[in-house]
Design a protein around this motif. Structure first.
Motif, PDB file in Angstrom:
ATOM      1  N   LEU A  29       0.832  -1.207   0.000  1.00 40.95           N
ATOM      2  CA  LEU A  29       0.000   0.000   0.000  1.00 40.95           C
ATOM      3  C   LEU A  29       0.866   1.256   0.000  1.00 40.95           C
ATOM      4  O   LEU A  29       0.591   2.212  -0.730  1.00 40.95           O
ATOM      5  CB  LEU A  29      -0.907   0.024   1.236  1.00 40.95           C
ATOM      6  CG  LEU A  29      -2.223  -0.739   1.193  1.00 40.95           C
ATOM      7  CD1 LEU A  29      -2.918  -0.606   2.545  1.00 40.95           C
ATOM      8  CD2 LEU A  29      -3.124  -0.222   0.091  1.00 40.95           C
ATOM      9  N   ALA A  30       1.911   1.263   0.816  1.00 40.27           N
ATOM     10  CA  ALA A  30       2.782   2.439   0.922  1.00 40.27           C
ATOM     11  C   ALA A  30       3.498   2.708  -0.397  1.00 40.27           C
ATOM     12  O   ALA A  30       3.772   3.872  -0.739  1.00 40.27           O
ATOM     13  CB  ALA A  30       3.793   2.242   2.046  1.00 40.27           C
ATOM     14  N   GLU A  32       2.312   2.503  -3.264  1.00 40.43           N
ATOM     15  CA  GLU A  32       1.389   3.067  -4.240  1.00 40.43           C
ATOM     16  C   GLU A  32       1.168   4.568  -4.065  1.00 40.43           C
ATOM     17  O   GLU A  32       0.445   5.180  -4.841  1.00 40.43           O
ATOM     18  CB  GLU A  32       0.026   2.350  -4.147  1.00 40.43           C
ATOM     19  CG  GLU A  32       0.078   0.861  -4.405  1.00 40.43           C
ATOM     20  CD  GLU A  32       0.519   0.530  -5.822  1.00 40.43           C
ATOM     21  OE1 GLU A  32       0.380   1.411  -6.705  1.00 40.43           O
ATOM     22  OE2 GLU A  32       1.033  -0.583  -6.029  1.00 40.43           O
ATOM     23  N   ILE A  33       1.776   5.169  -3.041  1.00 37.14           N
ATOM     24  CA  ILE A  33       1.610   6.607  -2.843  1.00 37.14           C
ATOM     25  C   ILE A  33       2.266   7.363  -3.994  1.00 37.14           C
ATOM     26  O   ILE A  33       3.449   7.154  -4.295  1.00 37.14           O
ATOM     27  CB  ILE A  33       2.221   7.061  -1.501  1.00 37.14           C
ATOM     28  CG1 ILE A  33       1.525   6.347  -0.343  1.00 37.14           C
ATOM     29  CG2 ILE A  33       2.114   8.568  -1.326  1.00 37.14           C
ATOM     30  CD1 ILE A  33       2.124   6.655   1.018  1.00 37.14           C
ATOM     31  N   SER A  52      -3.595  10.554  -2.495  1.00 35.80           N
ATOM     32  CA  SER A  52      -2.961   9.244  -2.481  1.00 35.80           C
ATOM     33  C   SER A  52      -2.536   8.862  -1.061  1.00 35.80           C
ATOM     34  O   SER A  52      -2.745   7.724  -0.612  1.00 35.80           O
ATOM     35  CB  SER A  52      -1.750   9.245  -3.414  1.00 35.80           C
ATOM     36  OG  SER A  52      -1.111   7.991  -3.418  1.00 35.80           O
ATOM     37  N   CYS A  55      -5.664   8.043   1.069  1.00 32.31           N
ATOM     38  CA  CYS A  55      -6.183   6.698   0.770  1.00 32.31           C
ATOM     39  C   CYS A  55      -5.325   5.622   1.434  1.00 32.31           C
ATOM     40  O   CYS A  55      -5.837   4.620   1.931  1.00 32.31           O
ATOM     41  CB  CYS A  55      -6.222   6.471  -0.739  1.00 32.31           C
ATOM     42  SG  CYS A  55      -7.466   7.455  -1.574  1.00 32.31           S
ATOM     43  N   TYR A  56      -4.011   5.847   1.445  1.00 33.40           N
ATOM     44  CA  TYR A  56      -3.121   4.913   2.142  1.00 33.40           C
ATOM     45  C   TYR A  56      -3.442   4.891   3.632  1.00 33.40           C
ATOM     46  O   TYR A  56      -3.510   3.820   4.250  1.00 33.40           O
ATOM     47  CB  TYR A  56      -1.661   5.314   1.923  1.00 33.40           C
ATOM     48  CG  TYR A  56      -0.714   4.652   2.894  1.00 33.40           C
ATOM     49  CD1 TYR A  56      -0.385   3.306   2.763  1.00 33.40           C
ATOM     50  CD2 TYR A  56      -0.167   5.373   3.956  1.00 33.40           C
ATOM     51  CE1 TYR A  56       0.466   2.685   3.661  1.00 33.40           C
ATOM     52  CE2 TYR A  56       0.687   4.758   4.863  1.00 33.40           C
ATOM     53  CZ  TYR A  56       1.006   3.415   4.712  1.00 33.40           C
ATOM     54  OH  TYR A  56       1.836   2.812   5.622  1.00 33.40           O
ATOM     55  N   SER A  59      -6.701   3.014   4.308  1.00 37.87           N
ATOM     56  CA  SER A  59      -6.536   1.569   4.127  1.00 37.87           C
ATOM     57  C   SER A  59      -5.637   0.973   5.204  1.00 37.87           C
ATOM     58  O   SER A  59      -5.859  -0.161   5.659  1.00 37.87           O
ATOM     59  CB  SER A  59      -5.954   1.290   2.736  1.00 37.87           C
ATOM     60  OG  SER A  59      -6.801   1.817   1.734  1.00 37.87           O
ATOM     61  N   PHE A  60      -4.616   1.738   5.625  1.00 33.46           N
ATOM     62  CA  PHE A  60      -3.748   1.272   6.706  1.00 33.46           C
ATOM     63  C   PHE A  60      -4.543   1.089   7.992  1.00 33.46           C
ATOM     64  O   PHE A  60      -4.401   0.073   8.689  1.00 33.46           O
ATOM     65  CB  PHE A  60      -2.612   2.272   6.930  1.00 33.46           C
ATOM     66  CG  PHE A  60      -1.699   1.900   8.069  1.00 33.46           C
ATOM     67  CD1 PHE A  60      -0.616   1.058   7.855  1.00 33.46           C
ATOM     68  CD2 PHE A  60      -1.919   2.381   9.346  1.00 33.46           C
ATOM     69  CE1 PHE A  60       0.222   0.705   8.906  1.00 33.46           C
ATOM     70  CE2 PHE A  60      -1.086   2.035  10.400  1.00 33.46           C
ATOM     71  CZ  PHE A  60      -0.006   1.191  10.171  1.00 33.46           C
ATOM     72  N   GLN A 100      -5.836  -4.296  -1.492  1.00 32.97           N
ATOM     73  CA  GLN A 100      -4.734  -3.419  -1.901  1.00 32.97           C
ATOM     74  C   GLN A 100      -4.987  -2.747  -3.253  1.00 32.97           C
ATOM     75  O   GLN A 100      -4.886  -1.520  -3.377  1.00 32.97           O
ATOM     76  CB  GLN A 100      -3.424  -4.223  -1.899  1.00 32.97           C
ATOM     77  CG  GLN A 100      -2.175  -3.411  -2.188  1.00 32.97           C
ATOM     78  CD  GLN A 100      -1.896  -3.292  -3.680  1.00 32.97           C
ATOM     79  OE1 GLN A 100      -2.166  -4.227  -4.436  1.00 32.97           O
ATOM     80  NE2 GLN A 100      -1.397  -2.142  -4.100  1.00 32.97           N
ATOM     81  N   ARG A 104      -5.673   1.355  -4.249  1.00 31.23           N
ATOM     82  CA  ARG A 104      -5.015   2.123  -5.306  1.00 31.23           C
ATOM     83  C   ARG A 104      -6.050   2.732  -6.249  1.00 31.23           C
ATOM     84  O   ARG A 104      -5.927   3.889  -6.665  1.00 31.23           O
ATOM     85  CB  ARG A 104      -4.068   1.218  -6.094  1.00 31.23           C
ATOM     86  CG  ARG A 104      -3.327   1.935  -7.228  1.00 31.23           C
ATOM     87  CD  ARG A 104      -2.389   0.992  -7.930  1.00 31.23           C
ATOM     88  NE  ARG A 104      -3.131  -0.112  -8.538  1.00 31.23           N
ATOM     89  CZ  ARG A 104      -2.557  -1.176  -9.114  1.00 31.23           C
ATOM     90  NH1 ARG A 104      -1.239  -1.288  -9.105  1.00 31.23           N
ATOM     91  NH2 ARG A 104      -3.285  -2.133  -9.640  1.00 31.23           N
TER      92      ARG A 104
END
Length: 259
Positions: A29-30, A32-33, A52, A55-56, A59-60, A100, A104
């Motif tokens: 996930l990280a 995809e920033i 971005s 969103c991370y 989701s985190f 995941q 994104r």
């Protein structure tokens, strides 16, 4: 290797696998920033980076709550080794890995209602599967305790009728019996077992019930606040942060109050 050791090995490997997959999913996930290039730092690039990152963060938190509730629950309950428990864990891990790319996608199309819907469906499915695992393990633990109780009548009779046993050994055996069959056995041995041991058994049983209650309440809170944050992301990133902050405070408060 006896049956108990086999069950413990299954539990250790399954929990380790669960932790590993979740850790990898959060790490991806990280990655995809969207970090803007040095030659393209304008308002649009900054906003894209902020969305971005938000969103991370959402989701985190979503996956972090799933892991924390799983960890909290299995500090008092244990797997029984049934295939249904393993299958549910595998399905949950599949949904986590699917979460995941959904994270994104929502970062790239935050105003798309369909993308939001699939993200929230994946998120809710992840939490419902976690709850299903809790309920199944709780049910299987209850069945295991009941099964032990049915096969321990002769053991209890031996303890009470064996005149060769010293009081110390009798109390030790009664404690062993009561620990294996807490609810039913306490009624039989409450007059023979030392008070401090009875309290320990009662506290353990209360801790199990409380961990299940905490898991359900915080999971419901997580679904409400994360869903609210995703919807708020369509309108304002800052409103999303406010909802996340309120949600984190509410979940921490719930855990402290109920613990």
């Amino acid at each position: 290797m006896n049956f108990k050791e086999i069950i413990k090995n299954k539990q250790d490997r399954l929990v380790a696998f669960f932790d590993a997959v979740l850790a990898i999913a959060i790490t991806v996930l990280a990655l995809e920033i969207a970090v803007p290039s040095l030659g393209n730092i304008d308002n649009f690039a900054r906003e894209e980076f902020l969305v971005s990152f938000t969103c991370y963060l959402i989701s985190f938190l979503a996956m972090g709550v799933v892991w924390f509730m799983h960890c909290n629950f299995f500090s008092t309950y244990s797997l029984t080794g049934s295939y249904s428990e393993i299958i549910l864990h595998l399905v949950l891990l599949f949904v986590i890995t699917l979460f995941q790319p959904m994270a994104r996608a929502i970062g790239e199309y935050r105003n798309d209602g369909v993308v939001q819907m699939f993200y929230l469906l994946t998120f809710v499915a992840m939490n419902l599967l976690n709850i299903a695992i809790f309920m199944l393990v709780k049910h299987n633990n209850k069945k295991a305790d009941d099964k032990k109780a049915k096969h321990s009548d002769m053991f209890l009779k031996f303890i009470k009728e064996n005149e060769k046993l010293t009081d110390e050994r009798r109390n030790a055996l009664l404690l062993l019996y009561a620990t294996a069959n807490r609810e039913e056995a306490l009624e039989y041995v409450k007059e023979n077992i030392p008070d401090e041991y009875t309290e320990i058994i009662k506290e353990h049983e209360a801790a199990r019930k409380q961990s299940f209650r905490i898991a359900l309440i915080i999971t419901i809170e997580s679904i409400l606040f994360i869903s609210g944050a995703v919807v708020a992301l369509m309108f304002s990133v800052y409103a999303c942060y406010v909802i996340l902050a309120v949600g984190v405070v509410a979940m921490i408060s719930t855990h402290i109050l109920l613990k």
